[in-house]
Motif scaffolding. Structure first.
Motif, short mmCIF file in Angstrom:
data_model
loop_
_atom_site.label_atom_id
_atom_site.label_comp_id
_atom_site.label_asym_id
_atom_site.label_seq_id
_atom_site.Cartn_x
_atom_site.Cartn_y
_atom_site.Cartn_z
N GLN A 101 0.84 -1.19 0.00
CA GLN A 101 0.00 0.00 0.00
C GLN A 101 0.88 1.25 0.00
OE1 GLN A 101 -3.01 -0.06 3.16
NE2 GLN A 101 -2.67 -2.26 3.37
N SER A 102 0.44 2.26 -0.71
CA SER A 102 1.17 3.52 -0.73
C SER A 102 1.06 4.20 0.63
CB SER A 102 0.64 4.44 -1.81
OG SER A 102 1.25 5.72 -1.73
N VAL A 103 2.15 4.82 1.06
CA VAL A 103 2.12 5.56 2.33
C VAL A 103 1.86 7.04 2.11
CG1 VAL A 103 3.64 3.93 3.50
CG2 VAL A 103 4.64 5.88 2.30
N ILE A 104 1.74 7.47 0.86
CA ILE A 104 1.44 8.87 0.55
C ILE A 104 -0.01 8.98 0.11
CG2 ILE A 104 2.05 10.87 -0.88
CD1 ILE A 104 4.82 9.73 -1.22
N PRO A 105 -0.87 9.68 0.87
CA PRO A 105 -2.27 9.83 0.47
C PRO A 105 -2.40 10.41 -0.92
CG PRO A 105 -1.94 10.56 2.74
CD PRO A 105 -0.57 10.30 2.17
N LYS A 106 -3.47 10.05 -1.61
CA LYS A 106 -3.65 10.43 -3.01
C LYS A 106 -3.75 11.94 -3.21
CE LYS A 106 -5.88 6.12 -4.47
NZ LYS A 106 -7.11 5.52 -5.07
N ASN A 107 -4.27 12.65 -2.22
CA ASN A 107 -4.47 14.10 -2.39
C ASN A 107 -3.23 14.91 -2.04
OD1 ASN A 107 -4.67 13.40 0.32
ND2 ASN A 107 -6.02 15.12 0.81
N ILE A 108 -2.11 14.24 -1.73
CA ILE A 108 -0.87 14.94 -1.38
C ILE A 108 0.13 14.79 -2.52
CG2 ILE A 108 1.11 14.94 0.19
CD1 ILE A 108 -0.74 14.18 2.43
N ASN A 109 0.62 15.92 -3.00
CA ASN A 109 1.61 15.93 -4.08
C ASN A 109 2.88 16.63 -3.61
OD1 ASN A 109 -0.07 14.74 -6.24
ND2 ASN A 109 -1.29 16.59 -5.97
N ILE A 110 4.02 16.11 -4.04
CA ILE A 110 5.30 16.64 -3.58
C ILE A 110 6.26 16.81 -4.75
CG2 ILE A 110 5.09 15.68 -1.25
CD1 ILE A 110 6.78 13.35 -2.08
N SER A 111 7.21 17.67 -4.54
CA SER A 111 8.31 17.83 -5.49
C SER A 111 9.62 17.51 -4.77
CB SER A 111 8.36 19.26 -6.05
OG SER A 111 8.64 20.19 -5.02
#
Length: 412
Positions: free
Chosen positions: A325-335
């Protein structure tokens, strides 16, 4: 058939000799008699109905008698208590009641307003207390999953590669008292391996590995037992390779060298020559959440080399297998920005970490730290987080990456 000996004539003579039947009663007499009989029947029925009704009433009274008596006793006791109270109060109680009634008209509005304010105040306080109670029940922090430098405090650590029933290798870390010398550390490493409660963590009974470990110059030499079962399928060989890798990856060692009992290079059915495991390779892999039994939660790498850290961080949002499972929620974007000193992770929209579940936030932060470490970074700077600190992490400065993932404790 025998014929009757009686002649018609004889029968007629006998009939004529029978006595005459005469009813001298008039029709009125007969009707009156019938009327009397009907009247007697009616009277008998009328007498029976009250008798049945009386019996039914007696039966109902018998059934209800205990309840009625109990209520009567309770009412009697209440009246007795009321009389006792009135008699003890005497005239003063009577005067008090009269005074209250005399003043009630003047004070009714005041009493109503005061009671109303009191009720509002109690309601507000009750809401405040409930809120405080709910806050007390809410976990204020989540336990860190990984092992950090501050966790040691003079202790030593040992890492291992466990294997799940789905043949997924899982790295874990154990903190224990320091051993004397390198040989003592290696001996203790194998002692702990034999004591690990793998089953209770949702794992297979995989450790200790079948062979003998010895230390060389910045390396570990593993001599396989003749009856080992680590060859035969790609999944078994994959699990064995990463079990060795995770066991010594974060120690001050360069490689694990494998050999047979006669010193030759082991031959594996899928891998072919299996001579060594490189412990210093930058694998640029992404970390995900893995739960082998739906209860235990581990951060594990997928062991796919993405080529660079930016691709690894990007891959964290899209696992290659449904096991992870991804540990980054779908609504969070990063650079991601690289530098010689540290890696910078910038949240494109300001992240209020308190809006996330504590466990989710912890898994995201540590997953990013471990993914960065797999590309050789020892520090990570997080930017655009609302909070300057959270659960021991200081976001206004670069954060040290963990020593190794999945810190576990057990009684040995």
């Amino acid at each position: 058939m025998k014929q009757s000996e009686w002649k018609d004539r004889d029968i007629e003579d006998l009939v004529k000799k029978l006595p005459q039947i005469n009813d001298d009663r008039t029709p009125q007499t007969i009707y009156a008699k019938i009327e009397r009989q009907n009247k007697k029947t009616f009277i008998a029925v009328n007498r029976l109905i009250p008798t049945v009704a009386a019996l039914a009433a007696i039966f109902i009274m018998v059934m209800l008698a205990p309840t009625v008596l109990n209520q009567f006793d309770e009412n009697s006791m209440e009246k007795s208590e009321m009389k006792s109270t009135e008699s003890s109060g005497g005239d003063s109680a009577t005067n008090s009641v009269q005074d209250s009634l005399a003043k009630s008209d003047d004070k009714s509005d005041m009493i109503y307003d005061n009671d109303k304010e009191k009720m509002i105040e109690e309601k507000d306080n009750s809401g405040l207390n409930m809120t405080e109670t709910e806050k007390d029940l809410q976990p204020t922090s989540a336990e860190r999953l990984s092992l950090y430098e501050e966790d040691l405090e003079g202790q030593d650590y040992y890492s291992y590669g466990l294997v799940s029933p789905e043949a997924v290798p899982v790295p874990i870390s154990i903190v224990d008292s320091p051993a004397e010398g390198e040989e003592g550390w290696l001996t203790r490493h194998e002692e702990i391996a034999a004591e690990l409660p793998e089953g209770s963590w949702g794992m297979e009974d995989f450790l200790p590995l079948k062979g003998n470990f010895t230390l060389g110059d910045s390396k570990v030499i593993f001599t396989l037992d003749a009856d080992h079962s680590y060859s035969g399928s790609s999944s078994v060989e994959y699990a064995f390779y990463h079990s060795l890798l995770y066991s010594f990856q974060h120690q001050d060692l360069n490689e694990v060298v494998l050999q047979e009992q006669d010193g030759s290079v082991p031959q594996f059915s899928s891998t072919g020559d299996f001579s060594k495991v490189n412990l210093k390779e930058e694998v640029h892999t992404a970390y995900y959440l893995y739960s082998p039994d739906g209860r235990e939660r581990f951060l594990v790498p997928d062991n796919i080399n993405r080529g660079n850290v930016k691709e690894s961080i990007q891959a964290m949002k899209s696992p290659e297998t449904s096991l992870f499972q991804s540990v980054i929620p779908k609504n969070i974007n990063i650079s991601v920005t690289e530098s010689d000193e540290y890696l910078t992770i910038n949240f494109l929209n300001e992240l209020d970490i308190e809006t996330l579940d504590n466990e989710t936030a912890m898994e995201m932060i540590e997953g990013i730290l471990l993914t960065s470490k797999s590309s050789g970074y020892e520090r990570v700077q997080f930017e655009n987080i609302k909070q300057e600190s959270w659960n021991g992490f200081m976001f206004n400065e670069p954060i040290e990456t963990p020593i190794s993932p999945n810190k576990k404790t057990f009684k040995n």
